[in-house]
Write a protein that holds these residues in place. Structure first.
Motif, PDB file in Angstrom:
ATOM      1  N   PHE A 134      50.535  61.400  91.821  1.00 31.02           N
ATOM      2  CA  PHE A 134      49.003  61.895  91.202  1.00 31.02           C
ATOM      3  C   PHE A 134      48.994  61.437  89.708  1.00 31.02           C
ATOM      4  N   THR A 135      48.141  60.561  89.428  1.00 32.90           N
ATOM      5  CA  THR A 135      48.079  60.185  88.120  1.00 32.90           C
ATOM      6  C   THR A 135      46.725  59.819  87.648  1.00 32.90           C
ATOM      7  N   SER A 136      46.477  59.123  86.718  1.00 31.70           N
ATOM      8  CA  SER A 136      45.077  58.541  86.131  1.00 31.70           C
ATOM      9  C   SER A 136      45.022  57.375  85.342  1.00 31.70           C
ATOM     10  N   GLU A 137      44.095  56.445  85.250  1.00 29.93           N
ATOM     11  CA  GLU A 137      44.023  55.501  84.556  1.00 29.93           C
ATOM     12  C   GLU A 137      44.121  55.486  83.126  1.00 29.93           C
ATOM     13  N   MET A 138      43.976  56.886  82.624  1.00 27.04           N
ATOM     14  CA  MET A 138      43.863  57.050  81.093  1.00 27.04           C
ATOM     15  C   MET A 138      44.730  58.373  80.824  1.00 27.04           C
ATOM     16  N   ALA A 139      45.516  58.469  79.788  1.00 25.97           N
ATOM     17  CA  ALA A 139      46.256  59.609  79.657  1.00 25.97           C
ATOM     18  C   ALA A 139      45.116  60.787  78.754  1.00 25.97           C
ATOM     19  N   ASP A 140      44.388  59.949  77.929  1.00 23.87           N
ATOM     20  CA  ASP A 140      43.445  60.930  77.408  1.00 23.87           C
ATOM     21  C   ASP A 140      42.182  60.075  77.262  1.00 23.87           C
ATOM     22  N   GLY A 141      40.997  60.596  77.803  1.00 26.78           N
ATOM     23  CA  GLY A 141      39.814  59.956  77.781  1.00 26.78           C
ATOM     24  C   GLY A 141      38.882  60.033  76.608  1.00 26.78           C
ATOM     25  N   ALA A 142      39.328  60.810  75.588  1.00 22.45           N
ATOM     26  CA  ALA A 142      38.808  60.825  74.334  1.00 22.45           C
ATOM     27  C   ALA A 142      38.812  59.485  73.560  1.00 22.45           C
ATOM     28  N   PRO A 143      40.169  59.234  73.102  1.00 21.70           N
ATOM     29  CA  PRO A 143      40.523  58.090  72.485  1.00 21.70           C
ATOM     30  C   PRO A 143      40.482  56.959  73.418  1.00 21.70           C
ATOM     31  N   GLU A 144      40.685  57.165  74.563  1.00 18.96           N
ATOM     32  CA  GLU A 144      40.739  55.832  75.537  1.00 18.96           C
ATOM     33  C   GLU A 144      42.085  55.290  75.524  1.00 18.96           C
ATOM     34  N   HIS A 145      43.126  55.982  75.684  1.00 17.82           N
ATOM     35  CA  HIS A 145      44.585  55.366  75.171  1.00 17.82           C
ATOM     36  C   HIS A 145      45.482  56.118  76.641  1.00 17.82           C
ATOM     37  N   MET A 146      46.361  55.106  77.022  1.00 12.20           N
ATOM     38  CA  MET A 146      47.380  55.458  78.172  1.00 12.20           C
ATOM     39  C   MET A 146      48.740  55.854  77.613  1.00 12.20           C
ATOM     40  N   MET A 147      48.808  56.239  76.400  1.00 13.38           N
ATOM     41  CA  MET A 147      50.122  56.861  75.908  1.00 13.38           C
ATOM     42  C   MET A 147      50.529  58.230  76.452  1.00 13.38           C
ATOM     43  N   ASN A 148      51.586  58.399  76.809  1.00 12.63           N
ATOM     44  CA  ASN A 148      52.072  59.436  77.351  1.00 12.63           C
ATOM     45  C   ASN A 148      51.236  60.027  78.804  1.00 12.63           C
ATOM     46  N   MET A 149      51.378  58.863  79.519  1.00 11.11           N
ATOM     47  CA  MET A 149      50.507  58.961  80.772  1.00 11.11           C
ATOM     48  C   MET A 149      50.987  59.940  81.805  1.00 11.11           C
ATOM     49  N   PRO A 150      50.096  61.053  82.205  1.00 13.62           N
ATOM     50  CA  PRO A 150      50.812  62.067  83.033  1.00 13.62           C
ATOM     51  C   PRO A 150      50.900  61.334  84.346  1.00 13.62           C
ATOM     52  N   MET A 151      51.820  61.962  84.809  1.00 12.36           N
ATOM     53  CA  MET A 151      52.329  61.167  86.457  1.00 12.36           C
ATOM     54  C   MET A 151      53.049  62.326  87.036  1.00 12.36           C
ATOM     55  N   VAL A 152      52.669  62.906  88.129  1.00 16.52           N
ATOM     56  CA  VAL A 152      53.254  63.546  89.129  1.00 16.52           C
ATOM     57  C   VAL A 152      53.746  63.254  90.382  1.00 16.52           C
ATOM     58  N   LEU A 153      54.814  63.313  90.809  1.00 17.44           N
ATOM     59  CA  LEU A 153      55.367  62.619  92.150  1.00 17.44           C
ATOM     60  C   LEU A 153      55.731  63.982  93.023  1.00 17.44           C
ATOM     61  N   MET A 154      55.126  63.789  94.081  1.00 18.51           N
ATOM     62  CA  MET A 154      55.232  65.211  95.103  1.00 18.51           C
ATOM     63  C   MET A 154      55.495  64.793  96.251  1.00 18.51           C
ATOM     64  N   GLY A 155      56.185  65.708  97.003  1.00 22.07           N
ATOM     65  CA  GLY A 155      56.419  65.410  98.500  1.00 22.07           C
ATOM     66  C   GLY A 155      57.913  65.266  98.656  1.00 22.07           C
ATOM     67  N   GLY A 156      58.408  65.071 100.117  1.00 22.71           N
ATOM     68  CA  GLY A 156      59.887  65.160 100.311  1.00 22.71           C
ATOM     69  C   GLY A 156      60.255  63.730  99.916  1.00 22.71           C
ATOM     70  N   ALA A 157      59.625  62.898 100.151  1.00 22.01           N
ATOM     71  CA  ALA A 157      59.956  61.352  99.912  1.00 22.01           C
ATOM     72  C   ALA A 157      61.335  61.018 100.440  1.00 22.01           C
TER      73      ALA A 157
END
Length: 201
Positions: free
Chosen positions: A111-134
């Motif tokens: 679960f992620t996004s192509e932008m970390a913060d849409g206001a300044p449009e940057h990808m720094m400290n990108m949020p990413m969540v890995l879920m499931g048993g894998a």
């Protein structure tokens, strides 16, 4: 009636259409038609309003916080709720290849996004969540989830400032691919990030 004019393309049916996507992908994974799928809930410049959040501010403007923090937060919560609803849909199925196990036991959801913060449009400290048993490969601490910073494994430095050191996103995708027993076709640094999966060091 053209597809563009069909009511299914209106904001009024957004939740129903998204739920339909969840069902199709979960069913495909649950019956073994595919082992990999992508559910794209939104895109950077989308204009189809999330009526649960705002009838007057589209998701692109929500991401820029043009309508304020409350609408921005509401849109982030809506996207997160969609991830939870997708997990709920996956939880309904047995694993097609491992008798007695649930589909979620052997599924990794990113679960992620192509932008970390849409206001300044940057990808720094990108949020990413890995879920499931894998299949037990995902290191999740006590089993209740964890926050894991990979900043110490940085490979990109901006402006020679130690505060602006980052791990390129392609290394994350490379690490996920290695955990699944394959590789990515990217050029550049695709060295794995350690500490995420038990089988990738």
């Amino acid at each position: 009636m053209s597809l563009e004019d069909h009511p299914i393309s209106s904001a009024q049916f957004r939740n129903e259409v998204q739920a339909g996507h969840h069902k199709v992908v979960a069913a495909a994974l649950g019956c073994g038609v595919t082992r990999v799928a992508t559910v794209q809930v939104g895109r950077s410049a989308e204009s189809l309003n999330i009526l649960d959040v705002s009838a007057s501010t589209n998701p692109h403007d929500c991401a820029h916080r043009y309508a304020g923090e409350e609408v921005w937060r509401g849109s982030r919560q809506w996207y997160t709720r969609q991830a939870r609803l997708f997990m709920d849909e996956l939880a309904r199925y047995s694993d097609p290849d491992v008798p007695g196990d649930r589909l979620l036991d052997h599924t990794l959801v990113v679960f992620t996004s192509e932008m970390a913060d849409g206001a300044p449009e940057h990808m720094m400290n990108m949020p990413m969540v890995l879920m499931g048993g894998a299949s037990g490969l995902l290191r999740n601490g006590s089993g209740n989830g964890r926050y894991f910073s990979i900043k110490s494994q940085w490979d990109r430095e901006l402006y020679s400032d130690a505060k602006l050191r980052f791990v390129d996103m392609q290394r994350i995708w490379s690490t996920i691919a290695l955990a699944a027993g394959t590789s990515v076709p990217y050029a550049g640094n695709v060295s794995p990030v350690t500490g995420i999966f038990t089988n990738v060091t």
